[in-house]
Structures are given as structure tokens and as C-alpha cells.
Design an enzyme around this catalytic site. Structure first.
Site, mmCIF file in Angstrom:
data_model
loop_
_atom_site.group_PDB
_atom_site.id
_atom_site.type_symbol
_atom_site.label_atom_id
_atom_site.label_comp_id
_atom_site.label_asym_id
_atom_site.label_seq_id
_atom_site.Cartn_x
_atom_site.Cartn_y
_atom_site.Cartn_z
ATOM 1 N N HIS A 32 -26.167 -37.610 11.969
ATOM 2 C CA HIS A 32 -26.987 -36.470 12.390
ATOM 3 C C HIS A 32 -27.529 -36.644 13.809
ATOM 4 C CE1 HIS A 32 -27.388 -35.603 7.823
ATOM 5 N NE2 HIS A 32 -26.331 -35.029 8.352
ATOM 6 N N HIS A 55 -17.283 -30.010 5.354
ATOM 7 C CA HIS A 55 -17.746 -30.579 4.071
ATOM 8 C C HIS A 55 -19.271 -30.525 4.132
ATOM 9 C CE1 HIS A 55 -13.752 -32.291 4.717
ATOM 10 N NE2 HIS A 55 -13.671 -32.538 3.418
ATOM 11 N N SER A 113 -26.389 -31.559 7.315
ATOM 12 C CA SER A 113 -25.829 -31.128 8.605
ATOM 13 C C SER A 113 -25.896 -29.607 8.838
ATOM 14 C CB SER A 113 -24.410 -31.656 8.772
ATOM 15 O OG SER A 113 -23.621 -31.388 7.632
ATOM 16 N N GLU A 131 -17.782 -25.681 1.388
ATOM 17 C CA GLU A 131 -18.274 -26.700 0.442
ATOM 18 C C GLU A 131 -17.656 -26.378 -0.913
ATOM 19 O OE1 GLU A 131 -19.973 -29.639 0.190
ATOM 20 O OE2 GLU A 131 -19.551 -29.382 -1.951
ATOM 21 N N ASP A 156 -12.044 -25.107 -0.089
ATOM 22 C CA ASP A 156 -11.555 -26.411 0.355
ATOM 23 C C ASP A 156 -11.622 -26.489 1.893
ATOM 24 O OD1 ASP A 156 -9.873 -28.912 -0.083
ATOM 25 O OD2 ASP A 156 -8.638 -27.764 1.296
ATOM 26 N N ALA A 157 -12.013 -27.659 2.393
ATOM 27 C CA ALA A 157 -12.209 -27.837 3.837
ATOM 28 C C ALA A 157 -10.990 -27.426 4.655
ATOM 29 C CB ALA A 157 -12.516 -29.306 4.122
ATOM 30 N N ASP A 177 -16.753 -34.275 7.503
ATOM 31 C CA ASP A 177 -17.581 -35.296 6.852
ATOM 32 C C ASP A 177 -17.268 -35.393 5.358
ATOM 33 O OD1 ASP A 177 -19.653 -37.070 6.291
ATOM 34 O OD2 ASP A 177 -21.163 -35.481 6.163
#
Ligand SMILES: C[S@@+](CC[C@H](N)C(=O)[O-])C[C@H]1O[C@@H](n2cnc3c(N)ncnc32)[C@H](O)[C@@H]1O
Length: 291
Positions: A32, A55, A113, A131, A156-157, A177
Site C-alpha cells: 500500500h 484482485h 487497496s 473480485e 475473474d481478474a 495482487d
């Protein structure tokens, strides 16, 4: 309990990772801090930009809740820091963001984040996130219902990269991430970065990675370099030496197209931060691939 399934090459598996057990630990602090440094830089220009979080997690975490209290991992990170008055401007900015969520003077909440982005960005900047977890996604989405220029998907990312990149804005930060619960996720990140970069090459990319086994970390970094993408900065902070044998001994961020100020900003911040988190702490910041 809700069962969260995802399909891997080998078939469906449980999405068991919940970031609420880990929020605010030393790995979140480094991740971060780098995020804040990059966003600070992007905010220097008037032109709006896009923040994309592949993510995203739940966005906001209770540190007094059962999950955080069970591991107390935040005590390895933000718990040691949040009352500290830093000399490094980016470290102080990060601490101020956490304080903003805890106005009563008790450390009760930690921002994920996407929440950090929401606290920092202007109304004209856009936020996109994916997410997959069926419990974390609604918690995340509920924090963005009233924010214009935001797109939060239960997706899905890597599908999210295809659906949302390139964004409308020409500048941006893409944070990658994953939980790295599966060995295949390392290769997924290499492919995911190549995919996203081919669609949005001018963005800054920040990829978080854990340091668990040194040889595996170096193999992953070599694979990222092997994409042929130029201009990569590697930032790593380990509160424990590799030899300590305590699971995750540290973590790092690989940054593609870093702001030209990032290496110096992070060296200064980590020089101050490292002894605060651990007497055995060590860090490195170096250009991995030239521009
Ligand atoms: C390390 S956590 C994210 C933490 C968040 N980026 C932060 O810094 O606050 C990883 C998240 O990725 C989610 N996830 C796992 N596999 C995914 C996938 N293929 N696509 C999207 N999200 C995924 C998990 O449910 C988890 O919430």
C-alpha cells in the site's frame, strides 16, 4: 458457509483465501505504500486517470473482528506504525489515510487497496476492480454504489482485463495482487501482465509477490522479465532473513513503467520504515529492466 469455487486447469477448487485474516500486515504495508506513492505521482497532473484493481478484496477490514484477531497479523505492520510521525512524505501520507478511517484514536479499521484508491482519487478519476469471492465482492461493491466513474465486477481478474482494459483514460495504475494459493497463479500473473500490457501499455503496473522460498521468487521474477516488457523496478522488503524459515519472510512489488521518482521515494521511505517494523529488516530497490 458459502462455498466459493473457481476453475483452474485441473478443475474447480475452493477460493479459501480471505484477506481479512492478513489485512494490515507487513506485506500490506509495503504494497500500500508503493500504491500511495504511485497514486501521489499520478495525482500531480490535472488530467484524470484510471485505477484498476485485478484482485480487489473486500476494500475495508475490521481489525477488531474475529478473523483479524485470530492471526493478529496487523501487529507485524500497521499496528507498529499508525501512531508514528514519519519524515518520509509518502509514509506519512499512508499513515494519515489509515488514521482517516480511525478518527476515535483506536485502530479498528484498515483500508484495502480499492479503498485507498477511493480515499485518494478525485471525482473525475475512474476506479475499476474485479473480485471473485462471493462474500468479499458484495462488501466491496457496496462501498462504490454512490461513486461515479467506478466499475466493480464479480469477475475473474484475467477476464476483467479483457472486459475493462484499455479504460477511457490514457493514464493509470493497474494493481495485480493475487493470493498465490495455487502454484499456477505465478504463471497466470505472467500471462495476465502480458495481456493487460498489450491492451494498455502506457499504464503503470504494480505486481505484489510473497517471499516464501527464494529460488521460487527468483524464478517468478525471471519469468516476468522474460515477457520482454521494458522498464521494471523491483522493490522488496523482508522483516525476516530468508534463512529464518518462518513461512512468508517478506514481500515485494514489481513495478512496470514506474514514475521516475518512485525508486528514490521508496528508498527514503523504506530506510525509515524498515527498523520500525523489524530489527532484522532489510530492503532493496533496483531497476530490473531498463526503459
Ligand atoms: C491478496 S487479496 C487482495 C487484497 C487487496 N488487493 C488489498 O490490497 O487490499 C487477493 C484477492 O483476490 C481474490 N481472488 C482470487 N483469485 C481471483 C481471481 N482469479 N480473480 C479475481 N479475484 C480473485 C481473493 O478472493 C482475494 O480477495
Amino acid at each position: 458457509m458459502l462455498a466459493a469455487f473457481k476453475f483452474a486447469a485441473t478443475g474447480p477448487f475452493m477460493l479459501s483465501y480471505r484477506h481479512s485474516f492478513h489485512a494490515g500486515n507487513h506485506a500490506d504495508v509495503i504494497k500500500h505504500l508503493v500504491q500511495v506513492a504511485i497514486l501521489d505521482y499520478l495525482l500531480q497532473k490535472d488530467k484524470p486517470f484510471c485505477y484498476h484493481d485485478s484482485h480487489a478484496g473486500a476494500g475495508l477490514y475490521s481489525l477488531l473482528g474475529e478473523q483479524a484477531q485470530k492471526t493478529s497479523e496487523y501487529q507485524t505492520g500497521i499496528g507498529k506504525l499508525w501512531q508514528y510521525q514519519a519524515q518520509s512524505p509518502v509514509l506519512q501520507h499512508y499513515i494519515e489515510l489509515v488514521k482517516q478511517l480511525n478518527p476515535d484514536g483506536e485502530l479498528a479499521f484498515y483500508p484495502g487497496s480499492p479503498k485507498i484508491a477511493a480515499l485518494m482519487l478525485r471525482a473525475t478519476d475512474s476506479i475499476q476492480a474485479s473480485e471473485l469471492h462471493p462474500s468479499d465482492y458484495p462488501i466491496l461493491a457496496s462501498q462504490f454504489v454512490r461513486r461515479r466513474h467506478s466499475r466493480i465486477e464479480n469477475m475473474d481478474a484475467w477476464a476483467g482485463f479483457k472486459a475493462m482494459l484499455p479504460p477511457l483514460h490514457k493514464r493509470g495504475l493497474v494493481l495485480i495482487d493475487p493470493p498465490y494459493e495455487l502454484k499456477t497463479e505465478y504463471q497466470d500473473v505472467v500471462h495476465g501482465l502480458s495481456l493487460a500490457y498489450s491492451r494498455f501499455p502506457q499504464a503503470t503496473y504494480a505486481i505484489w509477490y510473497p517471499v516464501i522460498e527464494r529460488a521460487a521468487v527468483e524464478a517468478f521474477i525471471s519469468a516476468l522479465v522474460g515477457t520482454g516488457i521494458k522498464d521494471m523496478l523491483r522493490i522488496e522488503y523482508c522483516p525476516l532473513p530468508d534463512s529464518s524459515g518462518f513461512g512468508m519472510t517478506g514481500s515485494g512489488m514489481l513495478v512496470v513503467n514506474p514514475p521516475y521518482t518512485l525508486a528514490d521515494t521508496m528508498r527514503t521511505a523504506l530506510t525509515e520504515l524498515s527498523p520500525l517494523l523489524s530489527p532484522q529488516g532489510d530492503f532493496s530497490v533496483h531497476q530490473l529492466v531498463a526503459e
